[in-house]
Enzyme design. Sequence first.
Site, PDB file in Angstrom:
ATOM      1  N   GLU A   1      56.277 -92.722  56.381  1.00  0.00           N
ATOM      2  CA  GLU A   1      57.631 -92.344  56.789  1.00  0.00           C
ATOM      3  C   GLU A   1      58.629 -92.893  55.777  1.00  0.00           C
ATOM      4  OE1 GLU A   1      61.086 -91.238  58.175  1.00  0.00           O
ATOM      5  OE2 GLU A   1      59.255 -90.515  59.163  1.00  0.00           O
TER       6      GLU A   1
ATOM      7  N   ASP B   1      54.444 -83.870  60.867  1.00  0.00           N
ATOM      8  CA  ASP B   1      55.623 -83.689  61.725  1.00  0.00           C
ATOM      9  C   ASP B   1      56.868 -83.857  60.861  1.00  0.00           C
ATOM     10  OD1 ASP B   1      57.354 -83.393  63.810  1.00  0.00           O
ATOM     11  OD2 ASP B   1      56.827 -85.255  64.834  1.00  0.00           O
TER      12      ASP B   1
ATOM     13  N   CYS C   1      59.911 -78.720  64.280  1.00  0.00           N
ATOM     14  CA  CYS C   1      61.113 -78.534  65.096  1.00  0.00           C
ATOM     15  C   CYS C   1      61.946 -77.351  64.603  1.00  0.00           C
ATOM     16  CB  CYS C   1      61.948 -79.811  65.117  1.00  0.00           C
ATOM     17  SG  CYS C   1      62.449 -80.391  63.492  1.00  0.00           S
TER      18      CYS C   1
END
Length: 459
Positions: A342, A387, A414
Amino acid sequence: MKKHDIVEGLIDNYEFPNKGSFYIEDRKVTVKGAIKGQKISCLITKLRKGKAEGRVLEVLEKSDLEDTSPCCSHFGACGGCTYQTMSYENQLKLKEELVKQLLDEVIDSNKHPYEWEGIIGSPVTSGYRNKMEFSFGDEYKDGPLALGLHKKNSTYDIVNVIDCNIVSCDYNKILSYVRKFCQDSGLPYYKKMQHTGLFRHLVVRQSYTTKEILVNLVTSTQNIEAFNMKAFVKGMLELSLDGKIAGILHTENDSLADAVKSDKTTLLYGTEYIYEEILGLKFKISPFSFFQTNTKSAERLYEKAREYVGETKDKVIFDLYSGTGTIAQMLSPVAKKVIGVEIVEEAVDAARVNAGLNNLDNCEFIAGDVLKVIDTIEEKPDIIVLDPPRDGINPKALTKIIDYGVNELVYISCKPTSLARDLVTFMENGYYVKKACAVDQFVGNVHVETIVALHRTDM
């Protein structure tokens, strides 16, 4: 047709996220926010060769999908929750249709048929959000200070929100208090164009499971000494709330961007974090941590993701774009090891803390850009979970991910349009879509999550 003309049309096509269109002669007119089946009048705002863009002025005839009345007093003025005239059943029906349409446009079902599992709805349809960012401004140019959400089709005007339907009553009480306190202070809101003024944003987070509340007032540093922080905190703590305020913070932000950023964050009261629980795991959430905004629906999202990952025993899993490590920790009890990557360092710090809270010792979290970090990891993955942010995966990072040659990938998105674009690259490089579904976490709104299971064609 000319710019500023007012025209009428029947919306006969609808594209994700919320673009309706119709034709006048041979020119396609695209109108943001118009629903398929509506007859509208619109103002032409842009003209291009064979195309035009318009803004809705009036809905002359409703769509067959519009079968209910708006539940929020701000509907129409506020730019959010534009699906309120549709029952939740019809909202899900429309979102499923849009996602399936996007996937079908890029997947060759004749060559590799895939299993479409439909859409999973949210178990809660009101008061579901665990985080909201409110903006300071005015309702009209040079008007009094307002605090709320942006008006529909406006970059500057703010709706004074008093009874937002997608948050708990505590949010609305806090919002009303902060608005009045800041109005009474006589200090100005921050003007984005002139870069002058004090008040910028109010960020409220509330745990769905514990009801703990974190309040963060975001201001510039201009004349901040004139603002009575002690009185602000005292009044906040005297509010009659269903939940409990865990912490009150003040963030200084002098950046030119109209976004919540921290030059310095000061704890004014309590703690700078709250706790949330998902599927039996505990997560510590700080002011700037990413966390799914619909806790109960996120449980369904992660359950489905875990199902798509499948057999994990003795396998190494890469969780790329891992945020605060939620997915990694869901998978770690049934995997040999999970490595999360991340770019946001604070999120990585939170992921490590959360892994400790949940007594997980086979999770490793690395801070950095996926594009660069995966070159430094010695382990090779058996399964990759993706993701990424709304814009999808950097093309160079996508190439490196494909080069691992894993047999299984799970892509959580998303933004279905970004997913569809990236799927083309995966399929050009030996992968096919085995199954897919949509998960709704944004009741009343246009957004939707999508999960896809990808397998290698030579498996």
